[in-house]
Design a protein around this motif. Structure first.
Motif, PDB file in Angstrom:
ATOM      1  N   ILE A  52      80.182   4.215 -56.389  1.00 56.63           N
ATOM      2  CA  ILE A  52      80.135   2.662 -56.108  1.00 56.63           C
ATOM      3  C   ILE A  52      79.457   2.134 -54.996  1.00 56.63           C
ATOM      4  CG2 ILE A  52      82.429   2.574 -57.354  1.00 56.63           C
ATOM      5  CD1 ILE A  52      83.603   1.862 -54.625  1.00 56.63           C
ATOM      6  N   ASN A  53      78.671   3.065 -54.447  1.00 55.41           N
ATOM      7  CA  ASN A  53      77.925   2.646 -53.151  1.00 55.41           C
ATOM      8  C   ASN A  53      76.527   2.141 -53.608  1.00 55.41           C
ATOM      9  OD1 ASN A  53      76.585   2.456 -50.562  1.00 55.41           O
ATOM     10  ND2 ASN A  53      76.094   4.705 -50.395  1.00 55.41           N
ATOM     11  N   GLU A  54      76.101   0.998 -53.008  1.00 58.85           N
ATOM     12  CA  GLU A  54      75.009   0.404 -53.733  1.00 58.85           C
ATOM     13  C   GLU A  54      73.522   1.308 -53.358  1.00 58.85           C
ATOM     14  OE1 GLU A  54      76.803  -0.937 -51.855  1.00 58.85           O
ATOM     15  OE2 GLU A  54      77.869  -2.679 -52.901  1.00 58.85           O
ATOM     16  N   THR A  55      73.532   1.843 -52.487  1.00 55.32           N
ATOM     17  CA  THR A  55      72.421   2.784 -51.931  1.00 55.32           C
ATOM     18  C   THR A  55      72.275   4.268 -52.612  1.00 55.32           C
ATOM     19  OG1 THR A  55      73.511   3.715 -50.066  1.00 55.32           O
ATOM     20  CG2 THR A  55      72.336   1.709 -49.859  1.00 55.32           C
ATOM     21  N   SER A  56      73.262   4.410 -53.496  1.00 56.72           N
ATOM     22  CA  SER A  56      73.171   5.742 -54.305  1.00 56.72           C
ATOM     23  C   SER A  56      72.041   5.519 -55.542  1.00 56.72           C
ATOM     24  CB  SER A  56      74.606   6.353 -54.797  1.00 56.72           C
ATOM     25  OG  SER A  56      75.630   6.320 -53.966  1.00 56.72           O
ATOM     26  N   PRO A  57      71.057   6.784 -55.341  1.00 55.34           N
ATOM     27  CA  PRO A  57      70.050   6.645 -56.643  1.00 55.34           C
ATOM     28  C   PRO A  57      70.829   7.028 -58.136  1.00 55.34           C
ATOM     29  CG  PRO A  57      70.010   8.545 -55.302  1.00 55.34           C
ATOM     30  CD  PRO A  57      71.102   7.770 -54.618  1.00 55.34           C
ATOM     31  N   ASP A  58      70.121   6.820 -59.115  1.00 54.68           N
ATOM     32  CA  ASP A  58      70.577   6.971 -60.069  1.00 54.68           C
ATOM     33  C   ASP A  58      71.081   8.602 -60.704  1.00 54.68           C
ATOM     34  OD1 ASP A  58      70.317   4.304 -60.850  1.00 54.68           O
ATOM     35  OD2 ASP A  58      68.448   4.428 -62.058  1.00 54.68           O
ATOM     36  N   MET A  59      70.061   9.482 -60.160  1.00 56.40           N
ATOM     37  CA  MET A  59      70.858  10.850 -60.399  1.00 56.40           C
ATOM     38  C   MET A  59      71.978  11.199 -59.798  1.00 56.40           C
ATOM     39  SD  MET A  59      68.498  12.363 -62.233  1.00 56.40           S
ATOM     40  CE  MET A  59      68.991  13.672 -61.979  1.00 56.40           C
ATOM     41  N   ILE A 123      87.112   2.446 -62.988  1.00 62.22           N
ATOM     42  CA  ILE A 123      87.168   1.824 -64.004  1.00 62.22           C
ATOM     43  C   ILE A 123      86.404   0.199 -63.992  1.00 62.22           C
ATOM     44  CG2 ILE A 123      88.827   0.379 -65.510  1.00 62.22           C
ATOM     45  CD1 ILE A 123      90.786   2.449 -64.646  1.00 62.22           C
ATOM     46  N   GLU A 124      86.406  -0.318 -62.986  1.00 61.64           N
ATOM     47  CA  GLU A 124      85.769  -1.635 -62.760  1.00 61.64           C
ATOM     48  C   GLU A 124      84.196  -1.434 -62.719  1.00 61.64           C
ATOM     49  OE1 GLU A 124      85.649  -4.152 -58.825  1.00 61.64           O
ATOM     50  OE2 GLU A 124      87.199  -5.204 -59.994  1.00 61.64           O
ATOM     51  N   TRP A 125      83.775  -0.370 -62.041  1.00 61.99           N
ATOM     52  CA  TRP A 125      82.249  -0.324 -61.807  1.00 61.99           C
ATOM     53  C   TRP A 125      82.014   0.016 -63.125  1.00 61.99           C
ATOM     54  CZ3 TRP A 125      78.645   3.402 -62.765  1.00 61.99           C
ATOM     55  CH2 TRP A 125      77.381   3.050 -61.982  1.00 61.99           C
ATOM     56  N   LEU A 178      89.498  -4.275 -69.839  1.00 61.77           N
ATOM     57  CA  LEU A 178      89.187  -3.810 -71.371  1.00 61.77           C
ATOM     58  C   LEU A 178      89.121  -4.892 -72.359  1.00 61.77           C
ATOM     59  CD1 LEU A 178      91.411  -0.819 -71.555  1.00 61.77           C
ATOM     60  CD2 LEU A 178      88.942  -0.621 -71.113  1.00 61.77           C
ATOM     61  N   ASN A 179      89.838  -5.922 -72.106  1.00 60.80           N
ATOM     62  CA  ASN A 179      89.732  -7.159 -72.861  1.00 60.80           C
ATOM     63  C   ASN A 179      88.546  -7.900 -72.958  1.00 60.80           C
ATOM     64  OD1 ASN A 179      90.667  -8.966 -74.980  1.00 60.80           O
ATOM     65  ND2 ASN A 179      92.124 -10.064 -73.432  1.00 60.80           N
ATOM     66  N   CYS A 180      87.433  -7.296 -73.223  1.00 63.26           N
ATOM     67  CA  CYS A 180      86.230  -7.990 -72.938  1.00 63.26           C
ATOM     68  C   CYS A 180      85.297  -7.866 -74.098  1.00 63.26           C
ATOM     69  CB  CYS A 180      85.358  -7.603 -71.844  1.00 63.26           C
ATOM     70  SG  CYS A 180      83.819  -7.869 -71.368  1.00 63.26           S
TER      71      CYS A 180
END
Length: 368
Positions: A52-59, A123-125, A178-180
């Motif tokens: 959930i850290n914004e700076t983490s790359p996709d890999m 779950i939220e992320w 989940l109710n989305c």
């Protein structure tokens, strides 16, 4: 003892040395070990914080999702943690504290760390990521598609194995995510599934036509008596614990279940049936590539593909539900006659069409 050292992991993530993290952490570390111990909860918390850290790359996010998906298979059950309610950026705070073992050994902490883990932040992320990506799936990079797929896989693993009673009062906080409608639609299908359903159709057609051209492995076995000796042999092997019990000379016939493609056509039809379920885009696409006649032709008994008849009927039902265009194709099918049914003939029965051609009934087979 944990395979991943928590102090080393904390140092790597703080320095954002992502290459070293990819070498150190492996998804296999996050399943229950041979000793029966689950992965270290502090290590798991650090993986959550990294995701959930914004700076983490996709890999790195891909690696984290694989690890988290494994962790809830047979290691941890889901349970909310009270620390998540104490800070505005609550989940980063929660996972940071858990990674430092702040509450694990605290006297006032009654959280069962040995068998439960608070997956709330993940779950939220994942749900937020799915909702965002579903609006532009055609523009996603390969890594983003992997994150999208692994996010869905994590949720499936979590609610199947780690959170079976998701409707309980204790888990009420995650039901809001989940109710989305966007999430439901994203899980059901994405734009990238168009190629999947097209590939399934043409692969099924190739196997189906190959089976009609000559007597090969993809030729349907409609005479179930051909495989009865094999079934008898398997039953005796199980009961006696002895392999290769001879029943008769007929047992020299190859057993369909021994072939690697056993049930493959049934599997393709199962995928198609699930993809077109209440999805107008896939229903229309399958009609446009002439898939409905193919499914109709697959409505046969085949010992090489168990339940192929039933899956074909279910797939046709799903194709026609709420789709008048597909219903019209079925409605305008022309009757050519009654096909000989080997199974019924073995039972001394046959199909008889009335003179007016409006009804078909089962009748005794006349013997010469």
């Amino acid at each position: 003892m944990s395979v991943v050292d928590i102090q080393q992991l904390n140092l790597i993530t703080n320095e954002e040395n992502w290459d070293q993290l990819l070498e150190l952490v492996k998804p296999k570390h996050f399943v229950k070990q041979n000793t029966g111990e689950p992965p270290n909860a502090a290590v798991l918390a650090q993986i959550c914080w990294t995701l959930i850290n914004e700076t983490s790359p996709d890999m790195v996010k891909i690696l984290c999702l694989k690890c988290l998906g494994n962790s809830c298979l047979d290691s941890y059950k889901y349970k909310q943690h009270t620390l998540a309610n104490k800070e505005p950026d609550k989940y980063k705070y929660l996972y940071h504290k858990l990674a430092e073992n702040v509450c694990q050994y605290g006297q006032d902490c009654d959280y069962p760390h040995g068998s439960y883990f608070p997956y709330d932040g993940i779950i939220e992320w994942t749900i937020n990521y799915i909702n965002i990506c579903d609006k532009s799936t055609s523009c996603l990079t390969d890594n983003e598609i992997d994150i999208f797929r692994l996010s869905i896989q994590f949720l499936c693993n979590l609610f199947t194995y780690a959170c079976k009673n998701v409707t309980s009062v204790e888990n009420e906080n995650i039901l809001q995510y989940l109710n989305c409608d966007n999430l439901k639609q994203a899980v059901i299908i994405s734009e990238n599934a168009k190629s999947l359903i097209i590939n399934c159709k043409y692969l099924l057609m190739s196997l189906h036509m190959m089976g009609k051209e000559s007597n090969n492995y993809f030729t349907p076995i409609t005479n179930l008596s051909q495989v009865a000796p094999n079934a008898q042999r398997r039953a005796m092997n199980i009961n006696t614990g002895i392999n290769n019990v001879d029943i008769s000379e007929e047992t020299t016939n190859p057993d369909p279940q021994d072939h690697p493609a056993y049930g493959f056509k049934s599997g393709l039809i199962k995928v198609i049936g699930n993809m077109v379920y209440r999805n107008k885009m896939c229903q229309d696409l399958f009609r446009e590539i002439d898939g409905i006649p193919l499914l109709l032709d697959c409505c046969n008994i085949d010992a090489r593909n168990p339940l192929m008849l039933q899956w074909s009927i279910l797939a046709l039902r799903n194709l026609c539900e709420g789709n008048p265009e597909n219903q019209e194709i079925i409605r305008h099918c022309r009757r050519e006659g009654v096909v000989d049914n080997v199974v019924l003939q073995e039972m001394g029965l046959t199909l008889h069409e009335d003179m007016d051609g409006k009804s078909i009934r089962i009748a005794p087979l006349r013997r010469d």
